[in-house]
Motif scaffolding. Structure first.
Motif, PDB file in Angstrom:
ATOM      1  N   GLY A  25       0.879  -1.051  -0.435  1.00  0.00           N
ATOM      2  CA  GLY A  25      -0.300  -0.254  -0.289  1.00  0.00           C
ATOM      3  C   GLY A  25       0.943   1.310   0.270  1.00  0.00           C
ATOM      4  N   ASN A  26       0.513   2.241  -1.342  1.00  0.00           N
ATOM      5  CA  ASN A  26       0.613   3.359  -0.862  1.00  0.00           C
ATOM      6  C   ASN A  26       2.530   3.713  -1.482  1.00  0.00           C
ATOM      7  OD1 ASN A  26      -1.081   4.748   0.212  1.00  0.00           O
ATOM      8  ND2 ASN A  26      -0.450   4.186   2.818  1.00  0.00           N
ATOM      9  N   CYS A  27       2.805   2.277  -2.423  1.00  0.00           N
ATOM     10  CA  CYS A  27       4.081   2.228  -2.861  1.00  0.00           C
ATOM     11  C   CYS A  27       3.987   2.973  -3.813  1.00  0.00           C
ATOM     12  CB  CYS A  27       4.195   0.716  -3.324  1.00  0.00           C
ATOM     13  SG  CYS A  27       5.885   0.638  -4.232  1.00  0.00           S
ATOM     14  N   ARG A  28       5.073   4.165  -4.075  1.00  0.00           N
ATOM     15  CA  ARG A  28       5.064   4.731  -5.763  1.00  0.00           C
ATOM     16  C   ARG A  28       6.412   3.840  -6.510  1.00  0.00           C
ATOM     17  NH1 ARG A  28       4.873  11.025  -5.550  1.00  0.00           N
ATOM     18  NH2 ARG A  28       4.870  10.897  -8.361  1.00  0.00           N
ATOM     19  N   SER A  29       7.365   3.509  -5.445  1.00  0.00           N
ATOM     20  CA  SER A  29       8.000   3.228  -6.949  1.00  0.00           C
ATOM     21  C   SER A  29       8.736   1.850  -5.589  1.00  0.00           C
ATOM     22  CB  SER A  29       9.409   4.330  -7.023  1.00  0.00           C
ATOM     23  OG  SER A  29       9.947   4.255  -5.629  1.00  0.00           O
TER      24      SER A  29
ATOM     25  N   SER B  71       2.836  -8.859 -10.522  1.00  0.00           N
ATOM     26  CA  SER B  71       1.909  -8.617 -11.044  1.00  0.00           C
ATOM     27  C   SER B  71       0.634  -8.812  -9.462  1.00  0.00           C
ATOM     28  CB  SER B  71       1.546 -10.964 -11.056  1.00  0.00           C
ATOM     29  OG  SER B  71       2.256 -11.184 -10.065  1.00  0.00           O
ATOM     30  N   ALA B  72       1.629  -8.156  -8.959  1.00  0.00           N
ATOM     31  CA  ALA B  72       0.551  -7.813  -7.874  1.00  0.00           C
ATOM     32  C   ALA B  72      -0.652  -6.668  -8.240  1.00  0.00           C
ATOM     33  CB  ALA B  72       1.310  -7.577  -6.656  1.00  0.00           C
ATOM     34  N   GLU B  73      -1.269  -6.163  -8.046  1.00  0.00           N
ATOM     35  CA  GLU B  73      -2.441  -5.625  -8.580  1.00  0.00           C
ATOM     36  C   GLU B  73      -2.233  -4.090  -7.795  1.00  0.00           C
ATOM     37  OE1 GLU B  73      -4.488  -4.367 -10.920  1.00  0.00           O
ATOM     38  OE2 GLU B  73      -4.407  -6.172 -11.284  1.00  0.00           O
ATOM     39  N   GLU B  74      -1.830  -4.572  -6.767  1.00  0.00           N
ATOM     40  CA  GLU B  74      -1.954  -3.052  -5.602  1.00  0.00           C
ATOM     41  C   GLU B  74       0.415  -2.472  -6.417  1.00  0.00           C
ATOM     42  OE1 GLU B  74      -2.178  -3.452  -1.103  1.00  0.00           O
ATOM     43  OE2 GLU B  74      -1.760  -5.283  -2.164  1.00  0.00           O
ATOM     44  N   LEU B  75       0.996  -3.120  -6.890  1.00  0.00           N
ATOM     45  CA  LEU B  75       1.897  -2.146  -7.154  1.00  0.00           C
ATOM     46  C   LEU B  75       1.951  -2.060  -9.055  1.00  0.00           C
ATOM     47  CD1 LEU B  75       4.686  -4.410  -5.423  1.00  0.00           C
ATOM     48  CD2 LEU B  75       3.729  -2.550  -4.838  1.00  0.00           C
ATOM     49  N   ALA B  76       0.501  -2.238  -9.074  1.00  0.00           N
ATOM     50  CA  ALA B  76       0.768  -2.105 -11.202  1.00  0.00           C
ATOM     51  C   ALA B  76       0.741  -0.127 -11.074  1.00  0.00           C
ATOM     52  CB  ALA B  76      -1.110  -1.853 -10.990  1.00  0.00           C
ATOM     53  N   GLY B  77       0.339   0.820 -10.008  1.00  0.00           N
ATOM     54  CA  GLY B  77       1.507   1.620 -10.266  1.00  0.00           C
ATOM     55  C   GLY B  77       2.400   1.734 -10.428  1.00  0.00           C
ATOM     56  N   ALA B  78       3.556   1.774  -9.749  1.00  0.00           N
ATOM     57  CA  ALA B  78       4.285   2.210  -8.865  1.00  0.00           C
ATOM     58  C   ALA B  78       5.079   2.000 -10.386  1.00  0.00           C
ATOM     59  CB  ALA B  78       5.020   0.727  -8.417  1.00  0.00           C
TER      60      ALA B  78
ATOM     61  N   ASN C 266       6.235   0.436 -15.683  1.00  0.00           N
ATOM     62  CA  ASN C 266       7.457   1.182 -16.526  1.00  0.00           C
ATOM     63  C   ASN C 266       8.886   0.536 -15.430  1.00  0.00           C
ATOM     64  OD1 ASN C 266       9.401   2.437 -18.038  1.00  0.00           O
ATOM     65  ND2 ASN C 266       9.287   4.590 -16.797  1.00  0.00           N
ATOM     66  N   ILE C 267       9.270  -0.322 -16.254  1.00  0.00           N
ATOM     67  CA  ILE C 267      10.927  -0.941 -15.911  1.00  0.00           C
ATOM     68  C   ILE C 267      12.019  -0.151 -16.205  1.00  0.00           C
ATOM     69  CG2 ILE C 267      11.805  -3.081 -15.322  1.00  0.00           C
ATOM     70  CD1 ILE C 267       8.785  -4.666 -15.428  1.00  0.00           C
ATOM     71  N   THR C 268      13.441   0.193 -15.173  1.00  0.00           N
ATOM     72  CA  THR C 268      13.999  -0.005 -15.494  1.00  0.00           C
ATOM     73  C   THR C 268      15.293  -0.816 -15.353  1.00  0.00           C
ATOM     74  OG1 THR C 268      13.499   3.086 -15.348  1.00  0.00           O
ATOM     75  CG2 THR C 268      15.923   2.387 -15.729  1.00  0.00           C
ATOM     76  N   THR C 269      16.633  -0.777 -15.551  1.00  0.00           N
ATOM     77  CA  THR C 269      17.819  -1.515 -14.855  1.00  0.00           C
ATOM     78  C   THR C 269      18.489  -0.469 -15.146  1.00  0.00           C
ATOM     79  OG1 THR C 269      17.983  -2.776 -16.885  1.00  0.00           O
ATOM     80  CG2 THR C 269      16.621  -3.484 -16.016  1.00  0.00           C
ATOM     81  N   ILE C 270      19.878  -1.067 -14.131  1.00  0.00           N
ATOM     82  CA  ILE C 270      20.501  -0.270 -13.728  1.00  0.00           C
ATOM     83  C   ILE C 270      21.321  -0.979 -13.070  1.00  0.00           C
ATOM     84  CG2 ILE C 270      22.280   1.802 -12.730  1.00  0.00           C
ATOM     85  CD1 ILE C 270      20.035   3.437 -12.277  1.00  0.00           C
ATOM     86  N   GLU C 271      23.260  -0.824 -13.597  1.00  0.00           N
ATOM     87  CA  GLU C 271      24.594  -1.853 -13.293  1.00  0.00           C
ATOM     88  C   GLU C 271      24.363  -1.500 -12.100  1.00  0.00           C
ATOM     89  OE1 GLU C 271      27.259  -3.919 -15.047  1.00  0.00           O
ATOM     90  OE2 GLU C 271      26.350  -4.938 -16.260  1.00  0.00           O
ATOM     91  N   ILE C 272      24.923  -1.660 -10.463  1.00  0.00           N
ATOM     92  CA  ILE C 272      25.834  -1.256  -9.252  1.00  0.00           C
ATOM     93  C   ILE C 272      26.204  -1.740  -8.870  1.00  0.00           C
ATOM     94  CG2 ILE C 272      23.548   0.722  -9.033  1.00  0.00           C
ATOM     95  CD1 ILE C 272      22.942  -1.383  -6.727  1.00  0.00           C
ATOM     96  N   SER C 273      27.470  -0.799  -8.024  1.00  0.00           N
ATOM     97  CA  SER C 273      27.770  -1.463  -7.065  1.00  0.00           C
ATOM     98  C   SER C 273      27.720  -1.117  -5.562  1.00  0.00           C
ATOM     99  CB  SER C 273      29.868  -1.765  -7.295  1.00  0.00           C
ATOM    100  OG  SER C 273      29.847  -1.910  -6.249  1.00  0.00           O
TER     101      SER C 273
END
Length: 173
Positions: A72-76, A101-108, A144-151
């Motif tokens: 709930g209330n998850c924006r990102s 696939s979680a409905e509550e995270l559809a807008g995150a 909307n999905i983004t990927t970043i390589e990090i250390s």
């Protein structure tokens, strides 16, 4: 609210500590030696100021079965994958599928972080994307999905993560 999720031992706690330090310096300067961390049991709330205050809720990897209680209330969503641990990749993929696939995270907005790229045995982004069939996931996901390589240890890519958080949380909330 930003959720920080991933399997046990992928580097979530170190990541959030480093992001907090980086944000306090406006993304500049040496991060210094990595602080000690221990596996998170439960949840940690950390505020990062990136133009505005962003609260990151880190959930321990062992809490996977009850992550949905916190959607709930998850924006990102920051989802961390250990790029140096091929045996854990399939479990991470299953977790990610559940999140997408979680409905509550559809807008995150979702940022998938391939962490531990400083280790000599890490898989390349291309290898990971292929193994978890990321193009298929992106095609089917509502997010909307983004990927970043990090250390998180060395600080590589963390300014990009901070920028993504700023852009994602720019407007209301």
């Amino acid at each position: 609210m930003c959720l920080l999720l991933g399997a046990t031992g992928v580097g979530k706690t170190l990541l959030v500590k480093r992001l907090q330090k980086l944000s306090s310096r406006d993304g500049k300067g040496d991060l210094g030696d990595p602080p000690p961390t221990r596996p998170t049991v439960g949840t940690n709330l950390t505020d990062i100021v990136a133009q505005k205050k962003i609260t990151i809720r880190e959930l321990g990897g062992c809490m996977g079965p009850i992550w949905s209680s916190y959607y709930g209330n998850c924006r990102s969503l920051l989802f961390v994958v250990d790029a140096s641990n091929p045996t854990q990749l399939s479990a991470s993929c299953v977790q990610l599928l559940g999140l997408l696939s979680a409905e509550e995270l559809a807008g995150a907005s979702v940022l998938i972080l391939f962490n531990k790229t400083d280790l000599p045995c890490y898989m390349t982004t291309e290898e990971i994307k292929s193994l978890i069939r990321l193009p298929d996931l992106i095609a089917c996901a509502k997010q909307n999905i983004t990927t970043i390589e990090i250390s998180a240890r060395k600080g590589t890519g963390l300014s990009d993560v901070l920028r993504w958080l700023q852009d994602t949380h720019k407007t209301n909330g």
